[in-house]
Design a protein around this motif. Structure first.
Motif, PDB file in Angstrom:
ATOM      1  N   PHE A  69       1.775  -9.491   7.891  1.00 49.15           N
ATOM      2  CA  PHE A  69       0.705  -8.311   7.906  1.00 49.15           C
ATOM      3  C   PHE A  69       0.856  -7.620   6.746  1.00 49.15           C
ATOM      4  CE2 PHE A  69       3.171  -6.110  10.613  1.00 49.15           C
ATOM      5  CZ  PHE A  69       3.394  -5.353  10.442  1.00 49.15           C
ATOM      6  N   HIS A 106       2.027  13.085   6.168  1.00 50.52           N
ATOM      7  CA  HIS A 106       2.846  12.186   6.419  1.00 50.52           C
ATOM      8  C   HIS A 106       3.955  11.613   5.337  1.00 50.52           C
ATOM      9  CE1 HIS A 106       1.221   9.089   8.995  1.00 50.52           C
ATOM     10  NE2 HIS A 106       1.956   8.265   8.267  1.00 50.52           N
ATOM     11  N   GLY A 173       3.060   6.856  14.166  1.00 54.11           N
ATOM     12  CA  GLY A 173       3.080   5.879  14.826  1.00 54.11           C
ATOM     13  C   GLY A 173       2.643   4.491  13.932  1.00 54.11           C
ATOM     14  N   GLY A 175       4.983   0.890  13.165  1.00 52.71           N
ATOM     15  CA  GLY A 175       5.879  -0.156  13.222  1.00 52.71           C
ATOM     16  C   GLY A 175       5.230  -0.389  15.074  1.00 52.71           C
ATOM     17  N   LEU A 249      -4.572   0.499  15.100  1.00 55.36           N
ATOM     18  CA  LEU A 249      -5.438  -0.186  14.223  1.00 55.36           C
ATOM     19  C   LEU A 249      -5.643  -1.448  14.011  1.00 55.36           C
ATOM     20  CD1 LEU A 249      -1.894   1.684  12.010  1.00 55.36           C
ATOM     21  CD2 LEU A 249      -3.781   2.224  12.034  1.00 55.36           C
ATOM     22  N   LEU A 250      -6.376  -1.490  13.259  1.00 46.75           N
ATOM     23  CA  LEU A 250      -7.601  -2.870  12.310  1.00 46.75           C
ATOM     24  C   LEU A 250      -6.257  -3.340  11.523  1.00 46.75           C
ATOM     25  CD1 LEU A 250      -9.995  -4.503  12.404  1.00 46.75           C
ATOM     26  CD2 LEU A 250     -10.953  -3.123  10.513  1.00 46.75           C
ATOM     27  N   TYR A 251      -5.683  -4.521  11.834  1.00 43.61           N
ATOM     28  CA  TYR A 251      -5.455  -5.626  10.710  1.00 43.61           C
ATOM     29  C   TYR A 251      -6.539  -6.433   9.771  1.00 43.61           C
ATOM     30  CZ  TYR A 251      -4.511  -9.932   8.101  1.00 43.61           C
ATOM     31  OH  TYR A 251      -4.090 -11.249   7.244  1.00 43.61           O
ATOM     32  N   LYS A 252      -6.002  -5.729   8.747  1.00 38.06           N
ATOM     33  CA  LYS A 252      -6.352  -5.762   7.066  1.00 38.06           C
ATOM     34  C   LYS A 252      -6.159  -6.679   6.620  1.00 38.06           C
ATOM     35  CE  LYS A 252      -9.713  -3.510   5.828  1.00 38.06           C
ATOM     36  NZ  LYS A 252     -11.428  -4.188   6.631  1.00 38.06           N
ATOM     37  N   LYS A 287      -7.386   8.484  17.789  1.00 38.40           N
ATOM     38  CA  LYS A 287      -7.724   8.032  16.866  1.00 38.40           C
ATOM     39  C   LYS A 287      -7.816   7.337  16.188  1.00 38.40           C
ATOM     40  CE  LYS A 287      -4.280  10.829  13.894  1.00 38.40           C
ATOM     41  NZ  LYS A 287      -3.237  11.119  12.776  1.00 38.40           N
ATOM     42  N   TYR A 289      -8.944   6.433  12.302  1.00 38.11           N
ATOM     43  CA  TYR A 289      -8.004   6.454  11.315  1.00 38.11           C
ATOM     44  C   TYR A 289      -9.324   5.746   9.870  1.00 38.11           C
ATOM     45  CZ  TYR A 289      -4.627   6.677   7.528  1.00 38.11           C
ATOM     46  OH  TYR A 289      -3.165   7.162   6.418  1.00 38.11           O
ATOM     47  N   ASP A 310      -8.336  12.055  12.262  1.00 43.45           N
ATOM     48  CA  ASP A 310      -7.032  12.786  10.391  1.00 43.45           C
ATOM     49  C   ASP A 310      -7.411  13.318   9.887  1.00 43.45           C
ATOM     50  OD1 ASP A 310      -4.995  11.685   9.145  1.00 43.45           O
ATOM     51  OD2 ASP A 310      -4.412  10.919  10.342  1.00 43.45           O
TER      52      ASP A 310
HETATM   53  O1  V47 Z   1       2.981  -0.314  11.339  1.00 37.25           O
HETATM   54  C1  V47 Z   1       0.443  -2.459   7.679  1.00 37.25           C
HETATM   55  C2  V47 Z   1       0.285  -1.404   9.820  1.00 37.25           C
HETATM   56  C3  V47 Z   1       1.518   1.255  10.399  1.00 37.25           C
HETATM   57  C4  V47 Z   1      -1.682  -3.576   7.366  1.00 37.25           C
HETATM   58  O2  V47 Z   1       0.777   8.297  13.222  1.00 37.25           O
HETATM   59  C5  V47 Z   1      -1.601  -2.257   8.022  1.00 37.25           C
HETATM   60  O3  V47 Z   1      -0.720   9.516  12.314  1.00 37.25           O
HETATM   61  C6  V47 Z   1      -3.635  -2.895   8.931  1.00 37.25           C
HETATM   62  O4  V47 Z   1       1.701   3.808  10.988  1.00 37.25           O
HETATM   63  N1  V47 Z   1      -3.868  -3.846   7.965  1.00 37.25           N
HETATM   64  C7  V47 Z   1       2.296   1.666   9.141  1.00 37.25           C
HETATM   65  N2  V47 Z   1      -2.358  -2.129   9.135  1.00 37.25           N
HETATM   66  C8  V47 Z   1       0.775   3.118   8.848  1.00 37.25           C
HETATM   67  C9  V47 Z   1       0.601   4.031  10.303  1.00 37.25           C
HETATM   68  C10 V47 Z   1      -0.002   5.283  10.279  1.00 37.25           C
HETATM   69  C11 V47 Z   1      -1.292   5.274  10.095  1.00 37.25           C
HETATM   70  C12 V47 Z   1      -2.439   6.100  10.355  1.00 37.25           C
HETATM   71  C13 V47 Z   1      -1.544   7.431  11.062  1.00 37.25           C
HETATM   72  C14 V47 Z   1      -0.542   7.124  12.080  1.00 37.25           C
HETATM   73  C15 V47 Z   1      -0.441   8.095  12.534  1.00 37.25           C
HETATM   74  C16 V47 Z   1       0.064   6.109  11.541  1.00 37.25           C
HETATM   75  O5  V47 Z   1       0.500   0.199   9.058  1.00 37.25           O
HETATM   76  C17 V47 Z   1       1.928  -0.015  10.195  1.00 37.25           C
HETATM   77  C18 V47 Z   1       1.063  -1.105  10.319  1.00 37.25           C
HETATM   78  O6  V47 Z   1       0.889  -1.451  11.599  1.00 37.25           O
HETATM   79  N3  V47 Z   1      -0.726  -2.079   8.137  1.00 37.25           N
HETATM   80  N4  V47 Z   1      -0.391  -3.549   6.968  1.00 37.25           N
HETATM   81  C19 V47 Z   1      -2.510  -4.197   7.616  1.00 37.25           C
HETATM   82  N5  V47 Z   1      -2.770  -4.969   6.474  1.00 37.25           N
END
Ligand code: V47
Length: 362
Positions: A69, A106, A173, A175, A249-252, A287, A289, A310
């Motif tokens: 992803f 962050h 958060g 992984g 987290l919405l998959y993009k 949250k 985002y 956020d």
């Molecule tokens: O684990 C990677 C995600 C995460 C894509 O703790 C994707 O406040 C969508 O953890 N489409 C990292 N998601 C970012 C993250 C985060 C973000 C905002 C706030 C907090 C917090 C933590 O990004 C990865 C993965 O799940 N990610 N690629 C994608 N194509």
């Protein structure tokens, strides 16, 4: 409608179970889901919508893992679009992005093939050296921490304690993706599995570090996988109480090996927010985002259980723009964030990393 009352009745009497949670997906009336999630969010967070002033630091995007992803990773430092900051560049970047009044940095990047735990320790030391002491460092996903442990033969507890000693206040958060092994096997086979992710967060909580939990949704997982993911987090939270926020987290879908899947519908996204608010009765904050969802959908999610939008970000994250988010240079002022909350009839509350209200005014 009867589903609403049965399920809501159960919620009022006690915790919602897996079957009841699954039944929530069948509710077609979005107003019902919105009212259910809103009633719960109001009982926990009143009319507050939390935000913070923050920036992100992404030290490198060169990564040993090949998550399907991910649009951000590069194979090696010479590949087009790759970056790896040295310690001086990290200090310069922090000086460039920090603005007075910010309360959080962050930090999340990659698992670089040529770096071991000493690099990640130096990153924290450098950041701590240049930023004021009232800026909390929220650093490193469980996947990065797992790799630090493997590259050092130190235990997870030792790594976390070393990071805490150097100034890490909380874990982000990232992984978590989807814990189900059959899904992980397809989307991120070679990195820390769901049990390891949970163990790392449990260890962090046990040594007094707070953390967040994410869930990557809208790809090949089923709705049942999402519910199981939430319930695993709820079970750990019962034991430790260390999670502050859950972040769906919405998959993009742009520029990654799963692009052909496309993206979840608005209805599915809003249902996921509402249902997570109902299921995760022991995690105080949901949250939304905005660098990933976009500002408009982020605002709409406030009507489906989200209470945290956020930060100001200051154009400091590339993970989502590289994956196709419309927010190409994500940046909002505190005033912009306050208007998003006010547009839904909520009161914006500036918070620090631990949800204490920030009272100082610039
Ligand atoms: O684990 C990677 C995600 C995460 C894509 O703790 C994707 O406040 C969508 O953890 N489409 C990292 N998601 C970012 C993250 C985060 C973000 C905002 C706030 C907090 C917090 C933590 O990004 C990865 C993965 O799940 N990610 N690629 C994608 N194509």
């Amino acid at each position: 409608m009867s589903v609403f009352f049965v399920i809501f009745g159960l919620k009022m009497r006690g915790r919602i179970g897996r079957d009841e949670a699954m039944a929530l997906w069948e509710i077609q009336d979005m107003n019902t889901l919105s009212s259910m999630a809103t009633q719960i969010r109001k009982s926990i967070n009143g009319d507050s919508v939390f935000y913070n002033r923050n920036f992100h630091l992404e030290p490198s995007n060169v990564c040993i893992h090949r998550c399907k992803f991910c649009s951000y990773r590069r194979e090696c430092d010479t590949e087009t679009g790759a970056w790896t900051m040295n310690i001086q560049e990290i200090k310069d970047y922090c000086n460039e992005k920090y603005e007075p009044g910010m309360t959080e940095v962050h930090i999340v990047g990659s698992v670089h093939p040529g770096k071991d735990y000493t690099y990640y320790y130096s990153v924290i030391e450098a950041v701590r050296e240049v930023l004021p002491s009232d800026v909390a460092i929220k650093a490193f996903s469980a996947v990065e921490i797992d790799d630090m442990s493997k590259s050092s033969e130190k235990s997870i507890q030792e790594i976390l304690s070393d990071l805490k000693y150097r100034g890490v206040a909380a874990l982000p958060g990232g992984g978590a993706e989807i814990f189900a092994p059959e899904i992980r096997k397809q989307i991120c086979p070679d990195k820390a599995n769901g049990d390891r992710w949970l163990e790392i967060h449990k260890t962090a909580h046990n040594i007094g570090m707070r953390s967040n939990a994410t869930m990557l949704f809208g790809h090949i997982e089923s709705r049942a996988h999402r519910i199981d993911h939430m319930i695993a987090l709820r079970d750990l939270q019962d034991k430790t109480g260390g999670f502050d926020a859950f972040i769906p987290l919405l998959y993009k879908a742009a520029n990654n090996p799963m692009s052909h899947l496309g993206e979840a519908s608005f209805i599915e996204i809003l249902k996921t927010f509402a249902i997570s608010r109902v299921v995760l009765d022991n995690i105080p904050h949901i949250k939304s985002y905005w660098p990933m969802l976009g500002k408009k959908l982020c605002q709409l999610s406030l009507l489906y259980g989200a209470d945290d939008i956020d930060g100001t970000i200051n154009d400091s994250t590339k993970i989502y723009s590289m994956a196709g988010s419309g927010e190409k240079n994500p940046n909002m002022t505190a005033g912009d964030l306050e208007r998003i909350a006010a547009g839904c009839g909520y009161k914006a509350v500036e918070r620090d990393s631990f949800y204490n209200k920030v009272t100082k005014k610039l």
